[in-house]
Write an enzyme that holds these catalytic residues in place. Structure first.
Site, PDB file in Angstrom:
ATOM      1  N   LYS A   1      -3.068   5.957  -4.150  1.00  0.00           N
ATOM      2  CA  LYS A   1      -4.163   6.876  -3.852  1.00  0.00           C
ATOM      3  C   LYS A   1      -3.925   8.222  -4.534  1.00  0.00           C
ATOM      4  CE  LYS A   1      -3.857   4.809   0.726  1.00  0.00           C
ATOM      5  NZ  LYS A   1      -2.414   4.474   0.653  1.00  0.00           N
TER       6      LYS A   1
ATOM      7  N   ASP B   1       0.840  -1.196   0.000  1.00  0.00           N
ATOM      8  CA  ASP B   1       0.000   0.000   0.000  1.00  0.00           C
ATOM      9  C   ASP B   1       0.877   1.249   0.000  1.00  0.00           C
ATOM     10  OD1 ASP B   1      -2.965   1.091   0.818  1.00  0.00           O
ATOM     11  OD2 ASP B   1      -1.406   2.274   1.808  1.00  0.00           O
TER      12      ASP B   1
ATOM     13  N   TYR C   1       2.917  10.115  -0.257  1.00  0.00           N
ATOM     14  CA  TYR C   1       4.013   9.530   0.519  1.00  0.00           C
ATOM     15  C   TYR C   1       5.370   9.848  -0.096  1.00  0.00           C
ATOM     16  CZ  TYR C   1       0.272   6.545   2.450  1.00  0.00           C
ATOM     17  OH  TYR C   1      -0.875   6.054   3.023  1.00  0.00           O
TER      18      TYR C   1
ATOM     19  N   HIS D   1      -7.841   9.630  -1.629  1.00  0.00           N
ATOM     20  CA  HIS D   1      -7.133   9.594  -0.349  1.00  0.00           C
ATOM     21  C   HIS D   1      -7.931  10.224   0.791  1.00  0.00           C
ATOM     22  CE1 HIS D   1      -2.735   9.282   1.234  1.00  0.00           C
ATOM     23  NE2 HIS D   1      -3.606   9.002   2.180  1.00  0.00           N
TER      24      HIS D   1
END
Length: 283
Positions: free
Chosen positions: A79, A49, A54, A112
């Site tokens: 996402k 994931d 990120y 998200h």
């Protein structure tokens, strides 16, 4: 639920299976994410994931390739970030994610965070436009499943009337913060619930009540928290960059959790919440 190994799956409404425990990469720095992902796959994880925000998708992709495991044997989620909400910008964000991951398709793509009424007068339209882009990508076969993250019932409701309904809702879920109303609503509408921060980013691991329960079962508090997710039908996504903890977090299939232990964890008062309320966040 009778999960016995990491490759057992939750089944989505469209028949796609998701390995029942995933390896999370939130807060994994770009310079270590590649090694951590590779070690996670070597340890036995088949579900990875990540997310655009990120800022480690390139490293995650390198870790996937370095593992030597066939793409078809892995389940990869990403996402679309808040700044890319909307139809065309979501399509562009998806292409960037595939390019960074160096993949031909995603197994799961999520919105998200919802555009919420507290910040967007037209929040329904914003979420629906983003969802339209995900739907088109799904129908084109570029994503095997689509869903949302951090959506509460009021955010989910408009999407449930769409041509393709969300299949997953990924929310903060751990001992001390169960969001049972969100879980119940999501499941009532056929969504699989995933747990981000199933260890509360470590905030719950030194809780003496959990430590007592873990000692009774002969496991760590982390293993207790992760098994609790599985026992309550929620898919955990633990994150670590330590090889030892990566393996320990996967070692949750060799013990059973008695009903009174599950009940004791369910009865805990709220604690360990990240503070990231979908209706109040400013990002």
């Amino acid at each position: 639920m009778a999960f016995k190994c990491a490759t057992d799956v939750f089944k989505l409404e469209n028949g796609v299976g998701i390995p029942c425990i995933g390896f999370g990469t939130w807060q994994s720095p770009d310079d270590v994410a590649e090694r951590a992902v590779c070690e996670a796959i070597e340890a036995g994880y088949r579900h990875i994931d990540t997310a655009a925000i990120y800022r480690n998708e390139k490293s995650v992709g390198r870790g996937i390739r370095a593992s030597g495991v066939k793409r078809g044997d892995l389940f990869v989620t990403s996402k679309v970030w808040n700044s890319a909400r909307g139809y065309r910008t979501t399509l562009e964000a998806f292409e960037k994610t595939l390019e960074d991951l160096q993949l031909d398709y995603l197994d799961l793509y999520l919105i998200h965070w919802p555009a919420s009424p507290s910040r967007f007068p037209d929040w329904r339209e914003v979420n629906l436009a983003t969802w339209q882009a995900l739907t088109e990508l799904y129908k084109a076969g570029r994503i095997r499943a689509i869903g949302v993250s951090n959506f509460r019932p009021q955010h989910l409701e408009p999407l449930l009337a769409a041509e393709v309904k969300p299949m997953v809702n990924q929310i903060e879920y751990h001992p001390g913060y169960l969001q049972q109303d969100v879980v119940d609503y999501s499941r009532a509408h056929g969504l699989v619930v995933e747990a981000w921060s199933p260890l509360g980013c470590g905030r719950v691991l030194n809780d003496p009540r959990l430590e007592t329960l873990a000692r009774r079962l002969g496991v760590t508090t982390a293993q207790l928290a992760l098994r609790f997710c599985l026992e309550t039908g929620t898919l955990p996504l633990p994150k670590s960059v330590s090889a030892q903890r990566i393996r320990a977090n996967l070692d949750v299939f060799g013990f059973e959790m008695p009903g009174d232990v599950v009940a004791a964890i369910r009865a805990l008062p709220e604690f360990g919440f990240s503070g990231q309320d979908p209706d109040k966040v400013t990002f």
